[in-house]
Design a protein around this motif. Structure first.
Motif, PDB file in Angstrom:
ATOM      1  N   GLU A   1       0.835  -1.192   0.000  1.00  0.00           N
ATOM      2  CA  GLU A   1       0.000   0.000   0.000  1.00  0.00           C
ATOM      3  C   GLU A   1       0.874   1.247   0.000  1.00  0.00           C
ATOM      4  N   SER A   2       0.337   2.307  -0.558  1.00  0.00           N
ATOM      5  CA  SER A   2       0.991   3.602  -0.507  1.00  0.00           C
ATOM      6  C   SER A   2      -0.076   4.684  -0.607  1.00  0.00           C
TER       7      SER A   2
ATOM      8  N   THR B   1      -1.011   1.122   5.514  1.00  0.00           N
ATOM      9  CA  THR B   1      -0.552   2.493   5.411  1.00  0.00           C
ATOM     10  C   THR B   1      -1.414   3.359   6.320  1.00  0.00           C
TER      11      THR B   1
END
Length: 125
Positions: free
Chosen positions: A6-7, A119
């Protein structure tokens, strides 16, 4: 099984927007349903949205319906969660997940066997 990263998390003001990405490594991404979950301190993990392998079936948790939009780009092996009108109650660690499914999805964690590390999303003034 896919490897997911994830980002896009971070700090945003109430009413703001954030777009999360879920990058997948591995073959057959277009055979997996993608889902987004979140967990806030002291609260249980909750499913937010899922999208089927072809993108034709989408489900949302009622609390985020109309504010969050899930999508995917199978050519890029990436899933997305666009979050608008964010509220302090949206503060949590957000996780993407993937599970093999033939063009269907449900917001139930046991259906997903690949998970990202999460995240952080913080909504605060």
């Amino acid at each position: 099984q896919l490897q997911l990263v994830e980002s896009g998390g971070g700090l945003v003001q109430p009413g703001g927007s954030l777009r999360l990405s879920c990058a997948a490594s591995g073959f057959r991404f277009d055979h997996f349903a993608i889902a987004w979950f979140r967990q806030a301190p002291g609260k249980e993990r909750e499913g937010l949205s899922c999208i089927s392998s072809s993108g034709t079936v989408i489900n949302y948790q009622e609390s985020v319906k109309g504010r969050f939009t899930i999508s995917r780009d199978n050519a890029m092996n990436t899933g997305y969660l666009q979050m608008d009108s964010l509220e302090p109650g949206d503060t949590a660690v957000y996780y993407c997940a993937a599970g093999l499914a033939d063009n269907w999805c449900v917001l139930s964690a046991p259906n997903y066997n690949s998970w990202g590390r999460g995240t952080q999303v913080t909504v605060s003034s």
